[in-house]
Write a protein that holds these residues in place. Sequence first.
Motif, short mmCIF file in Angstrom:
data_model
loop_
_atom_site.label_atom_id
_atom_site.label_comp_id
_atom_site.label_asym_id
_atom_site.label_seq_id
_atom_site.Cartn_x
_atom_site.Cartn_y
_atom_site.Cartn_z
N ARG A 70 0.84 -1.20 0.00
CA ARG A 70 0.00 0.00 0.00
C ARG A 70 0.87 1.25 0.00
NH1 ARG A 70 -5.01 -1.14 4.26
NH2 ARG A 70 -5.95 -2.89 3.08
N ALA A 74 1.06 3.99 -3.03
CA ALA A 74 0.85 5.41 -2.75
C ALA A 74 2.04 6.24 -3.24
CB ALA A 74 0.63 5.62 -1.26
N SER A 78 1.82 9.17 -6.16
CA SER A 78 2.31 10.54 -5.96
C SER A 78 3.30 10.95 -7.06
CB SER A 78 2.98 10.66 -4.59
OG SER A 78 4.15 9.84 -4.52
#
Length: 222
Positions: A70, A74, A78
Amino acid sequence: MIGWDDVYKLIASMFPLYFALILGYGSVKWWHLIKPDHCGAINQLNCYFIMPLFTFDFASRINPYKMNFRFLVADGISKSIVLVVILLWAKFSSKGNYRWSITSFSLSAFNNTLVVGVPLMHAMYGPLGENLVIQASILQLTIYMIILLVMYAFWSVNESLDQEVGPNDQLETDLEGNPNEDSMTRRPSLLIVLKVVGIKLAKNPNTYASVLAVSWAFVANR
């Protein structure tokens, strides 16, 4: 809430790095112990020996079977958002170009995870923070950094070809006023450019260090 003990941990973790940086700067600028022409040799030593071994040491500690996917997703999202914003800037802004797009992406999305991130995250969050920043650095070294090097290589090849050909070479014509095929700019094929990119990547020791470290971690933690 951050207390004075946390501030002390941060300062204690960062002091050795900045102390070494100050000594290096002072050795050249103030005390003249190292001449400016020696800096190139020192940089090559760091590039070809110190940083690859440093990268291998940290990346080989990770357990690839227990990575926080996770967190890695992420991190990828980004970087993708930053890339889209930079591409829109390069497309719709008069100041946007390929070279500044690469530089802006590297400054915005990449960070000094191992040298600065590991001591900071370890001081703030302990082994968990250190483990996360090493995971991010592995992805950065094995995937994102290679993509960045490919982009730099493509730009370097195109830039060198433009300098070799020159703007006047595209304006030559024959007696009938038609463009002279021998003088026209001939862009290299994709295969040639990829070959040049592969050679540049093969000369980068950090690529070998990161790939070998991940391979070692897979074998050691299977």
